[in-house]
Write a protein that holds these residues in place. Structure first.
Motif, PDB file in Angstrom:
ATOM      1  N   ASN A  40       0.789  -1.257   0.042  1.00 18.69           N
ATOM      2  CA  ASN A  40       0.061   0.040  -0.134  1.00 18.69           C
ATOM      3  C   ASN A  40       0.911   1.390  -0.073  1.00 18.69           C
ATOM      4  N   LEU A  41       1.666   1.309  -0.981  1.00 15.87           N
ATOM      5  CA  LEU A  41       2.616   2.533  -1.080  1.00 15.87           C
ATOM      6  C   LEU A  41       3.460   2.909   0.059  1.00 15.87           C
ATOM      7  N   GLY A  42       4.044   3.882   0.029  1.00 18.92           N
ATOM      8  CA  GLY A  42       5.022   4.309   1.105  1.00 18.92           C
ATOM      9  C   GLY A  42       5.105   5.761   1.171  1.00 18.92           C
ATOM     10  N   GLU A  43       6.172   6.289   2.114  1.00 17.38           N
ATOM     11  CA  GLU A  43       6.585   7.453   2.116  1.00 17.38           C
ATOM     12  C   GLU A  43       8.116   7.447   2.669  1.00 17.38           C
ATOM     13  N   CYS A  44       8.528   8.619   2.529  1.00 12.71           N
ATOM     14  CA  CYS A  44      10.115   8.690   2.991  1.00 12.71           C
ATOM     15  C   CYS A  44      10.121   9.853   3.935  1.00 12.71           C
ATOM     16  N   VAL A  45      11.022   9.523   5.002  1.00  8.61           N
ATOM     17  CA  VAL A  45      11.026  10.321   6.291  1.00  8.61           C
ATOM     18  C   VAL A  45      12.615  10.742   6.185  1.00  8.61           C
ATOM     19  N   VAL A  46      12.880  11.856   5.896  1.00  7.92           N
ATOM     20  CA  VAL A  46      14.044  12.546   5.621  1.00  7.92           C
ATOM     21  C   VAL A  46      14.441  13.520   7.186  1.00  7.92           C
ATOM     22  N   ARG A  47      15.194  13.072   7.888  1.00  9.94           N
ATOM     23  CA  ARG A  47      15.560  13.794   9.300  1.00  9.94           C
ATOM     24  C   ARG A  47      16.943  14.608   9.100  1.00  9.94           C
ATOM     25  N   MET A  48      16.897  15.832   9.369  1.00 12.96           N
ATOM     26  CA  MET A  48      18.376  16.312   9.468  1.00 12.96           C
ATOM     27  C   MET A  48      18.113  17.498  10.687  1.00 12.96           C
ATOM     28  N   ARG A  71      17.185  12.923  -4.589  1.00 12.09           N
ATOM     29  CA  ARG A  71      16.049  13.897  -4.792  1.00 12.09           C
ATOM     30  C   ARG A  71      14.665  13.482  -4.362  1.00 12.09           C
ATOM     31  N   PHE A  72      14.061  14.059  -3.349  1.00 12.05           N
ATOM     32  CA  PHE A  72      12.890  13.707  -2.916  1.00 12.05           C
ATOM     33  C   PHE A  72      11.929  14.580  -3.437  1.00 12.05           C
ATOM     34  N   PHE A  73      10.830  14.033  -4.492  1.00 12.96           N
ATOM     35  CA  PHE A  73      10.106  14.892  -5.336  1.00 12.96           C
ATOM     36  C   PHE A  73       9.155  15.944  -4.604  1.00 12.96           C
ATOM     37  N   THR A  74       8.499  15.270  -3.606  1.00 13.36           N
ATOM     38  CA  THR A  74       7.320  16.129  -2.909  1.00 13.36           C
ATOM     39  C   THR A  74       7.274  16.062  -1.538  1.00 13.36           C
ATOM     40  N   CYS A  75       7.843  17.039  -0.927  1.00 11.20           N
ATOM     41  CA  CYS A  75       8.233  16.849   0.407  1.00 11.20           C
ATOM     42  C   CYS A  75       7.402  18.160   1.327  1.00 11.20           C
ATOM     43  N   VAL A  94      12.144  17.296  10.007  1.00  8.01           N
ATOM     44  CA  VAL A  94      11.569  16.140   9.522  1.00  8.01           C
ATOM     45  C   VAL A  94      10.654  16.330   8.494  1.00  8.01           C
ATOM     46  N   TRP A  95      11.476  16.166   7.085  1.00  9.65           N
ATOM     47  CA  TRP A  95      10.772  15.899   5.998  1.00  9.65           C
ATOM     48  C   TRP A  95       9.842  14.615   5.806  1.00  9.65           C
ATOM     49  N   LYS A  96       8.616  14.987   5.238  1.00 17.18           N
ATOM     50  CA  LYS A  96       8.165  13.858   4.836  1.00 17.18           C
ATOM     51  C   LYS A  96       7.915  14.081   3.055  1.00 17.18           C
ATOM     52  N   ALA A  97       8.257  12.854   2.424  1.00 18.88           N
ATOM     53  CA  ALA A  97       8.186  12.857   1.003  1.00 18.88           C
ATOM     54  C   ALA A  97       6.834  11.890   0.498  1.00 18.88           C
ATOM     55  N   ILE A  98       5.745  12.012   0.082  1.00 18.73           N
ATOM     56  CA  ILE A  98       4.883  11.273  -0.447  1.00 18.73           C
ATOM     57  C   ILE A  98       4.874  10.988  -1.904  1.00 18.73           C
ATOM     58  N   PRO A  99       4.154  10.248  -2.199  1.00 14.36           N
ATOM     59  CA  PRO A  99       4.030   9.620  -3.649  1.00 14.36           C
ATOM     60  C   PRO A  99       2.929  10.769  -4.371  1.00 14.36           C
ATOM     61  N   TYR A 100       3.595  11.909  -4.419  1.00 15.19           N
ATOM     62  CA  TYR A 100       2.226  12.812  -5.054  1.00 15.19           C
ATOM     63  C   TYR A 100       1.936  12.666  -6.450  1.00 15.19           C
ATOM     64  N   LEU A 142       8.977   8.545  -5.210  1.00 12.51           N
ATOM     65  CA  LEU A 142       9.367   9.020  -3.935  1.00 12.51           C
ATOM     66  C   LEU A 142      10.504   9.911  -4.081  1.00 12.51           C
ATOM     67  N   TRP A 143      11.592   9.099  -4.666  1.00 15.32           N
ATOM     68  CA  TRP A 143      12.864   9.630  -4.592  1.00 15.32           C
ATOM     69  C   TRP A 143      13.616   9.117  -5.967  1.00 15.32           C
ATOM     70  N   ASP A 144      14.484   9.892  -6.525  1.00 14.66           N
ATOM     71  CA  ASP A 144      15.383   9.374  -7.508  1.00 14.66           C
ATOM     72  C   ASP A 144      16.838   9.849  -7.116  1.00 14.66           C
ATOM     73  N   HIS A 145      17.593   9.717  -7.981  1.00  9.72           N
ATOM     74  CA  HIS A 145      18.793   9.895  -7.775  1.00  9.72           C
ATOM     75  C   HIS A 145      19.558  11.048  -8.816  1.00  9.72           C
ATOM     76  N   GLY A 146      18.593  12.051  -9.104  1.00 11.03           N
ATOM     77  CA  GLY A 146      18.739  13.053 -10.173  1.00 11.03           C
ATOM     78  C   GLY A 146      18.850  14.632  -9.283  1.00 11.03           C
ATOM     79  N   ARG A 147      18.491  15.548  -9.910  1.00 12.72           N
ATOM     80  CA  ARG A 147      18.771  16.840  -9.210  1.00 12.72           C
ATOM     81  C   ARG A 147      17.786  17.836  -9.844  1.00 12.72           C
ATOM     82  N   ASP A 148      17.201  18.736  -9.180  1.00 13.79           N
ATOM     83  CA  ASP A 148      16.362  19.702  -9.858  1.00 13.79           C
ATOM     84  C   ASP A 148      17.497  21.057 -10.093  1.00 13.79           C
TER      85      ASP A 148
END
Lengths: 191, 281
Positions: free
Chosen positions: B66-74, B147-151, B172-178, B274-280
């Protein structure tokens, strides 16, 4: 270079700091009555692997600083006061304090003028080497924790001073290189 | 690739916001800051077990993804407080007193409760308040980029510690599959789809492509295909190809100015990112 006795010779201590102070240009701080002790402090961090027990199979270098101990015997008292003030983040007068949390670098280049947050308060320390011809220049120093031990009495005062040299740089990311190439010291004279 | 210690090296965090930041720092990829501790990337995945009486009350017969999300803590210690403030404003659905282009004070003029962050708009569009978070490090084997697309800033970001020590912003960033979600309805084409100039109207496939965002594809024979919604060309590479007239090939493959098309859309989570290894850039 061939193997030989290493004799540094009479070592003059030079200082240069914030351009709008009395150490704004290279000044002679003084001579030491005992050998000046230069002690690099390397920071290594071991990587722990369970399979290796309590010993690390690899370590990482986590930069370094240098500690210097100089026992001044023939020195300029007024310049020493300036060094103390600058090591406190640019204290307005000797014996006075600056605001708690005052930075020494303030993202400014070495020797940048200005009180408080406007200037750079690090001091470049130079050690001459008249015999061996290998001087030392420590770029960004400050008098640390117990900056001096000043005996007062009828005998001449040999003031023990303690300094720390750090790898100061304004750009700490440096396009991903971080601290690569940042100088702690070199073997040139202070200019 | 063989087994080795994974050491990414000095990392820097960059962010980019939607086009509503045009003229400000967030309008393009900008540095947010560097951290006092390693950046932690956590993948939160959602599963639903399927049970059967035959298997008893606890063991699963199968499991649904059921999909997922990323949590990025910094923990930022060397950072731009104005960029952080703008990130916070976007995470509050664009709230904040806008006194000049690119500047908001998020504690003032809050958006109404229930305000959306995406607003059904493509990623990085004006009015889409998701932030793209880029983490770069020189030694990362993943081509140096995350790169976390939508956070958005979630939980309780610590943005200020007021005192004499260096301020550490704990985020705490949350990235969702928007994906842009459009309401089904009628859309009137404002352009014929025989040219590909930026700004003209085309049909936009909901599923995100492998590049920066949604994938632009021509209208299919059945204009009620649920995967198509309207949007605006922002990429010069979007179809149709210059000089090729889809109307000549198949009349249903083009939109005609002034004609109203009815499009029914469904939410498709397949292919979302959710993420890739590219750059905006």
């Amino acid at each position: 270079m061939a193997r030989d006795f290493f004799i540094n010779g009479p070592t003059m201590v030079y200082v240069r700091g914030r351009s709008d102070t009395n150490i704004g240009t290279v000044q002679e701080l003084g001579l030491s009555d005992t050998p000046i002790r230069v002690r690099p402090q390397f920071k290594h961090r071991p990587i722990h692997v369970d399979a290796w027990g309590d010993v690390s199979p690899e370590v990482q270098f986590m930069l370094a600083s240098v500690e210097l101990t100089i026992s001044l015997i023939h020195f300029d008292r007024s310049l020493l006061d300036v060094c103390l003030q600058e090591s406190m983040g640019g204290a307005p007068a000797i014996g006075q304090l600056t605001t708690a949390g005052t930075r020494l670098g303030n993202n400014k280049a070495l020797y940048a003028p200005g009180n408080g947050t406007l200037g750079n308060h690090y001091i470049t320390l130079g050690l001459s080497s008249p015999i061996s011809g290998k001087p030392w220049r420590f770029f960004a120093c400050y008098m640390n924790t117990i900056p001096m031990d000043f005996p007062l009495g009828t005998e001449k005062s040999a003031v023990a001073t303690n300094w720390t040299c750090i790898p100061y740089d304004r750009d700490i990311y440096n396009a991903g290189l971080g601290s690569y190439g940042i100088a702690l010291w070199d073997h040139n004279a202070v200019t | 690739m063989s087994r080795d210690f994974q050491i990414q090296g000095p990392a820097i965090v960059r962010v980019r916001g939607g086009e509503h930041w045009s003229g400000g720092a967030m309008g393009s990829l900008t540095e947010l800051g560097m951290c006092s501790e390693p950046i932690k990337i956590e993948l939160v995945r959602f599963y639903r077990r399927i049970g059967a009486d035959d298997f008893g009350p606890n063991a699963s017969v199968d499991t649904m993804w059921n999909l997922g999300e990323c949590v990025v803590r910094m923990k930022l210690i060397h950072f731009d407080p104005f960029v952080l403030r703008d990130c916070l404003s976007d995470s509050m659905a664009g709230g904040g007193d806008l006194t000049q282009i690119g500047v908001r004070f998020p504690g003032v003029d809050l958006r109404a409760a229930g305000s959306l962050l995406g607003n059904g708009l493509p990623r990085l569009a004006s009015g889409n308040y998701y932030v793209s978070v880029n983490v770069s490090s020189p030694n990362d084997f993943n081509a140096n980029q995350w790169r976390f697309f939508t956070c958005y800033l979630s939980e309780q970001p610590v943005i200020h510690k007021i005192g004499c020590e260096a301020n550490v912003a704990e985020l705490v960033w949350k990235a969702i599959p928007y994906v842009p979600i459009y309401v089904s309805g009628s859309y009137t084409a404002t352009k014929s789809s025989t040219t590909n100039s930026p700004g003209e109207l085309y049909l936009l496939k909901i599923n995100q492509g492998t590049n920066n965002g949604p994938e632009w594809v021509p209208q299919t024979d059945n204009i009620q295909t649920p995967t198509f919604i309207e949007g605006f060309v922002t990429d010069a590479d979007a179809p149709p190809v210059a000089g090729v007239d889809p109307a000549a090939d198949n009349p249903e493959d083009s939109t005609v100015v002034g004609v109203t098309y009815t499009v029914r859309k469904e939410i498709l989570s397949s292919g979302t990112m959710l993420w890739d290894h590219g750059r905006d850039d």
